[in-house]
Design an enzyme around this catalytic site. Sequence first.
Site, mmCIF file in Angstrom:
data_model
loop_
_atom_site.group_PDB
_atom_site.id
_atom_site.type_symbol
_atom_site.label_atom_id
_atom_site.label_comp_id
_atom_site.label_asym_id
_atom_site.label_seq_id
_atom_site.Cartn_x
_atom_site.Cartn_y
_atom_site.Cartn_z
ATOM 1 N N LYS A 207 0.847 -1.197 0.000
ATOM 2 C CA LYS A 207 0.000 0.000 0.000
ATOM 3 C C LYS A 207 0.885 1.251 0.000
ATOM 4 C CE LYS A 207 -3.437 2.385 2.739
ATOM 5 N NZ LYS A 207 -4.370 2.382 3.845
ATOM 6 N N GLU A 213 10.469 -4.723 4.498
ATOM 7 C CA GLU A 213 10.507 -6.149 4.122
ATOM 8 C C GLU A 213 10.203 -6.301 2.632
ATOM 9 O OE1 GLU A 213 8.845 -4.932 6.726
ATOM 10 O OE2 GLU A 213 8.824 -6.331 8.424
ATOM 11 N N GLY A 267 -4.839 -1.599 4.817
ATOM 12 C CA GLY A 267 -4.013 -2.732 4.377
ATOM 13 C C GLY A 267 -4.677 -4.077 4.650
ATOM 14 N N ARG A 268 -5.184 -4.253 5.872
ATOM 15 C CA ARG A 268 -5.754 -5.560 6.219
ATOM 16 C C ARG A 268 -7.158 -5.752 5.660
ATOM 17 N NH1 ARG A 268 -4.617 -2.279 10.247
ATOM 18 N NH2 ARG A 268 -6.282 -1.397 11.531
ATOM 19 N N GLU A 353 -4.739 -6.377 14.830
ATOM 20 C CA GLU A 353 -4.224 -5.078 14.383
ATOM 21 C C GLU A 353 -5.351 -4.037 14.412
ATOM 22 O OE1 GLU A 353 -0.755 -4.662 11.469
ATOM 23 O OE2 GLU A 353 -2.398 -3.926 10.250
ATOM 24 N N HIS A 384 -5.442 -32.370 18.075
ATOM 25 C CA HIS A 384 -4.313 -33.129 18.618
ATOM 26 C C HIS A 384 -3.184 -32.208 19.073
ATOM 27 C CE1 HIS A 384 -6.206 -36.848 17.241
ATOM 28 N NE2 HIS A 384 -6.648 -36.087 16.258
ATOM 29 N N LYS A 512 9.416 -0.812 14.530
ATOM 30 C CA LYS A 512 10.044 -0.522 13.222
ATOM 31 C C LYS A 512 11.128 0.523 13.394
ATOM 32 C CE LYS A 512 6.125 -0.784 10.067
ATOM 33 N NZ LYS A 512 5.385 0.004 9.102
HETATM 34 O O1 F6P Z 1 2.087 -4.104 9.981
HETATM 35 C C1 F6P Z 1 1.743 -2.827 9.623
HETATM 36 C C2 F6P Z 1 1.262 -2.706 8.209
HETATM 37 O O2 F6P Z 1 1.152 -1.358 7.925
HETATM 38 C C3 F6P Z 1 -0.062 -3.413 7.947
HETATM 39 O O3 F6P Z 1 -1.162 -2.710 8.358
HETATM 40 C C4 F6P Z 1 0.007 -3.619 6.487
HETATM 41 O O4 F6P Z 1 -0.908 -4.564 6.087
HETATM 42 C C5 F6P Z 1 1.450 -4.045 6.320
HETATM 43 O O5 F6P Z 1 2.151 -3.281 7.278
HETATM 44 C C6 F6P Z 1 2.036 -3.855 4.952
HETATM 45 O O6 F6P Z 1 2.005 -2.522 4.549
HETATM 46 P P1 F6P Z 1 2.198 -2.101 3.042
HETATM 47 O O7 F6P Z 1 1.123 -2.731 2.251
HETATM 48 O O8 F6P Z 1 2.153 -0.619 3.036
HETATM 49 O O9 F6P Z 1 3.553 -2.619 2.585
#
Ligand code: F6P
Length: 547
Positions: A207, A213, A267-268, A353, A384, A512
């Site tokens: 987003k 990452e 995002g979620r 979240e 189990h 972060k």
């Molecule tokens: O973990 C925080 C967060 O902002 C989430 O809400 C989101 O889904 C994820 O990181 C990834 O963010 P982006 O889509 O901006 O890379």
Amino acid sequence: MKCVVNKIRAWKRLERHCKKMKKIEMRKLFDDDNERAKKFSLQLDNMLFDYSKNRITEKTMKYLLELAKVRGLEEKIKEMFRGDKINFTEHRAVLHTALRNCSNTPVYVDGENVMIKINEVLAKMRKFSEAVRFGEFKGYTGKKLTNIVNIGIGGSDLGPVMAVEALKKYRAKDINNYFISNIDGTACAEVLNKIDPETTLFIVASKTFTTIETLTNAKTCRKWLIDALGEHAVAKHFVALSTNTEKVKEFGINPENMFEFWDFVGGRYSMWSAIGLSIAIAIGMDNFEKMLEGAHAMDLHFLNTDFAHNIPVILGLIGIWNNNFFGLRSNAVVPYDQYLRYLPAYLQQLEMESNGKFVSKENEFVKYNTGTVVFGGPGTDVQHSFFQMLHQGTTPIPVDFIIPAISHNEVGSHHQILVANVLAQGEALMRGKTVKEAASELAKAGKSKEEVNFLKKYKSFPGNNPSNTFVVKKIDPYTFGMLVAMYEHKVFVQGVIWDINSFDQFGVELGKEMATAILPELQGDAFGITHDSSTASLIRYIKRLRK
Ligand code: F6P
């Protein structure tokens, strides 16, 4: 006047009522009322929601519905659907419902009907996903793209991972989906080891397009591709899904190869947007749209149904009842369908979240519990593992059971055994087994008096453990869409009751920031920051081991 949720009359009344309900056994409620299951279940299309195995009576439901009313839930739902800026800390609308608004009724944000751009992106997704699936959009060397690698994390990963697995039976046979999320180099290495650059499409899903990452993984994959096919190949092998055109350009992806979404999509909550491109390529756009239709059906149900018959409202209120009044802080989600095995991980982000917040809309630290610890896994596997604690632990753990009546793989009697298990678990958790019953069973089995006396407590079950059961006909795209939308709205209901913002996530920032500060210390000899002695010695130890 500031409203403090746990001080209002409706809340206090529930507290008093709960004191009485704590003394009541669910098995008695069932024994006393043959109509209980009928009274406490709801249906939408082919989905049955049975919430009768909760520690509730008609009075409980009346009081919970009253709480929803005085918290202004009805108006809050309308505000979300019509595009009000209900994400009040970020001043954003919350419109995942518009992404699947198959009725196409206009939805306005700042005077603009957002359905126009939503439909444009859906059309672009259709064109592109079909071109990839039918081999018209080819790789740089002219080969069909059959390896689809989604690079993203959190909401830019968990929805697609879950949906592609849940709808595996609808997937094109010659398409392989991969997902890279973790910054751990293993995630990248394991996927790159399996695929051929000539037949690989990388979908960079972010987003913000600033997530370390995702950008680090995308850079590694880009280098891997360029090493194999050269710089010019990037345009044929990389697309981006983002709200941030500038950052996408900066990364070196042509905005023409970008599928846009907007800041009114959290995002979620983004699986229904361009973030779903890997799903659309896997199952085809027609099936993707069926998934949207299922979610839309749940949206309309949520928006238009009176609360007493409203599935997400009742589900959310039952969660509040268990969490805030019985003090049960966790919720196990157990789908009895192998293809739904990533649902618990998805719901973990969605619920934790969204509602793991401690400041109210009134800008006060809340004095009641918010959020629920979600965990789970597929039945019967988890019977189990963690089920022992559900049956004989010291604190009940509410469970959501999900079972399709028909499996995609009706092999011998497997599905009947699976169904027998889910039903047995719900019944066992509700009914339990008293010490007296255990003793009588042991005696019947021929145990000596001493053995009976010794074993009877070990062999007893407290029962009275709440659960919800969802039965659907089959996990198809439509039903799957309904199910996920239902949980989204459950989270919304609870956020309203708790008076928090379910749509920001400032809580992920501190860790972060600190990781960014620690990185140079690991990479070089910089020691700019004063750490606590534990962190400082961990840094030194790891550096020593890596030398
Ligand atoms: O973990 C925080 C967060 O902002 C989430 O809400 C989101 O889904 C994820 O990181 C990834 O963010 P982006 O889509 O901006 O890379």
